[in-house]
Motif scaffolding. Structure first.
Motif, PDB file in Angstrom:
ATOM      1  N   ARG A  20       0.830  -1.201   0.000  1.00 56.45           N
ATOM      2  CA  ARG A  20       0.000   0.000   0.000  1.00 56.45           C
ATOM      3  C   ARG A  20       0.868   1.255   0.000  1.00 56.45           C
ATOM      4  O   ARG A  20       0.601   2.220  -0.724  1.00 56.45           O
ATOM      5  N   GLU A  90       1.459   6.566   7.499  1.00 55.71           N
ATOM      6  CA  GLU A  90       0.743   5.394   6.995  1.00 55.71           C
ATOM      7  C   GLU A  90      -0.180   4.766   8.033  1.00 55.71           C
ATOM      8  O   GLU A  90      -1.118   4.076   7.691  1.00 55.71           O
ATOM      9  N   ASN A 177      -9.963   0.754   0.826  1.00 61.47           N
ATOM     10  CA  ASN A 177      -8.856  -0.187   0.709  1.00 61.47           C
ATOM     11  C   ASN A 177      -8.843  -0.744  -0.711  1.00 61.47           C
ATOM     12  O   ASN A 177      -9.667  -0.350  -1.548  1.00 61.47           O
ATOM     13  N   ASP A 180      -4.328  -6.036  -4.521  1.00 61.17           N
ATOM     14  CA  ASP A 180      -3.255  -6.018  -5.521  1.00 61.17           C
ATOM     15  C   ASP A 180      -3.646  -6.948  -6.671  1.00 61.17           C
ATOM     16  O   ASP A 180      -3.551  -8.174  -6.562  1.00 61.17           O
ATOM     17  N   ARG A 277      -8.687  -6.087   4.537  1.00 60.52           N
ATOM     18  CA  ARG A 277      -8.072  -6.267   3.226  1.00 60.52           C
ATOM     19  C   ARG A 277      -8.471  -7.593   2.590  1.00 60.52           C
ATOM     20  O   ARG A 277      -8.634  -7.688   1.367  1.00 60.52           O
ATOM     21  N   ALA A 345      -5.234  -1.012  -7.264  1.00 57.24           N
ATOM     22  CA  ALA A 345      -4.119  -0.175  -6.817  1.00 57.24           C
ATOM     23  C   ALA A 345      -4.112   1.207  -7.451  1.00 57.24           C
ATOM     24  O   ALA A 345      -3.914   2.220  -6.770  1.00 57.24           O
TER      25      ALA A 345
END
Length: 366
Positions: A20, A90, A177, A180, A277, A345
């Motif tokens: 991320r 973050e 969120n 990937d 996630r 992403a």
């Protein structure tokens, strides 16, 4: 324009946790912004291993997570550059970094993984948590969120929770969120119906409710469990459940996409979350999700899966529905994949960069 990124992860040993951060960094670089970085290092990683040993010896008195946060906060706060215009932190929970940034007049945006502005009652009452440690971590988190100029929430649910607990709604932006897509790709449903649970094996994620639901299911439906056990009581429950040939515990897995590929549906009845996630990853692979509103998942009940309460009977009801209705399983599978296209992403990066640019314009930094 100089932007500082602070991420409390070790780039060498925890690659699976920094994707991320890399997505955000690359997005800022593509826009031509100067990006500075503060990350963990080998010494802090070694220190973290020592903290985990201490936690195993005295689990009621020592929290490796808290000690890791404190040590990183001390380290990172001294690395902040005076010439940075904006800092993107973050994670919340690093008050020294926040205070240092404010002292230097640097604008601060914080990614908040959850709406943790007060301890959840079920955590306070849980024997697995020391109350002093719990409140200390919440205090550190709150300090960062309240002092930040902008808070980036990972879900609508997370924002609602923070506003409910007193945070100014005008400074909260939703970035959602993502999964990937280079790892979590659309895969055909397996021929044999199978259910999966992926996540930390603790009270918060709802693993006990999942295990209890399998005691109620008579059909021969396999349950795959992957994750790190966080509590001795749960370890005992897992050991007992493994006597059932339908239940398979895989431990922690480094390549979760290989597990999701072999399941038909993900079950994650979490009680308190920001934006799990795993739900986004399951959707990206075309797997319906049975979860709760608290998970922050972008799921509409009956479309990409089901939104339920964290209750064993509710889990049983929805699992058996999908087991007995393969056409509905297929329909929800395709819906899941289509929805996941909004949570990749590149779109995540664009949302974050957009928020940073909004802050720049507001502060006349562009």
């Amino acid at each position: 324009m100089k932007i500082g990124l602070i991420i409390p992860r070790n780039l060498k040993y925890e690659r699976h946790k920094v994707k991320r951060y890399e997505v955000i960094r690359d997005g800022l670089n593509r826009k031509g912004y100067g990006v500075g970085e503060i990350t963990s290092n080998d010494f802090l990683s070694l220190l973290g291993k020592f903290f985990r040993i201490l936690e195993k010896l005295r689990p009621k008195l020592i929290s490796s997570h808290l000690l890791n946060d404190v040590s990183f906060d001390l380290y990172a706060s001294r690395k902040i550059k005076r010439y940075w215009d904006i800092i993107l932190l973050e994670e919340a929970g690093f008050p020294r970094c926040v205070k240092r940034a404010k002292k230097l007049g640097i604008k601060l945006a914080v990614i908040a993984r959850a709406g943790y502005l007060k301890p959840a009652p079920f955590l306070i009452d849980s024997v697995a948590y020391n109350r002093t440690i719990l409140y200390k971590r919440w205090k550190m988190n709150n300090d960062a969120l309240e002092m930040a100029d902008m808070v980036l929430a990972l879900s609508e649910q997370s924002k609602e929770q923070m506003v409910k607990n007193g945070l100014d709604k005008d400074k909260i932006k939703i970035i959602y969120n993502y999964a990937d897509e280079t790892k979590f790709k659309l895969k055909k449903l397996p021929e044999k119906f199978c259910v999966g649970f992926l996540g930390s094996l603790d009270y918060r994620k709802g693993i006990l409710q999942v295990l209890e639901s399998w005691e109620l299911i008579e059909e021969h439906i396999q349950l795959l469990i992957a994750g790190t056990i966080r509590d001795e009581e749960i370890r005992d429950k897992i050991s007992g459940a493994k006597k059932d040939e339908r239940v398979k515990y895989l431990g922690w897995v480094s390549e979760p996409w290989k597990i999701i590929e072999n399941i038909s549906v993900l079950v994650l009845p979490t009680k308190y979350e920001g934006a799990a996630r795993t739900n986004f990853e399951a959707l990206a692979m075309g797997r319906p999700v049975i979860t709760t509103k608290a998970s922050g998942a972008p799921i509409k009940d009956g479309v990409e899966g089901f939104i339920i309460e964290a209750d064993p009977e509710k889990i049983v009801d929805k699992v058996l529905f999908l087991y007995n209705n393969p056409e509905e399983l297929t329909r929800m599978s395709m819906n899941a994949y289509e929805t996941s296209k909004n949570f990749r992403a590149e779109k995540f990066s664009s949302r974050v960069v957009g928020c940073i640019e909004e802050m720049m314009m507001k502060e006349d930094l562009l």
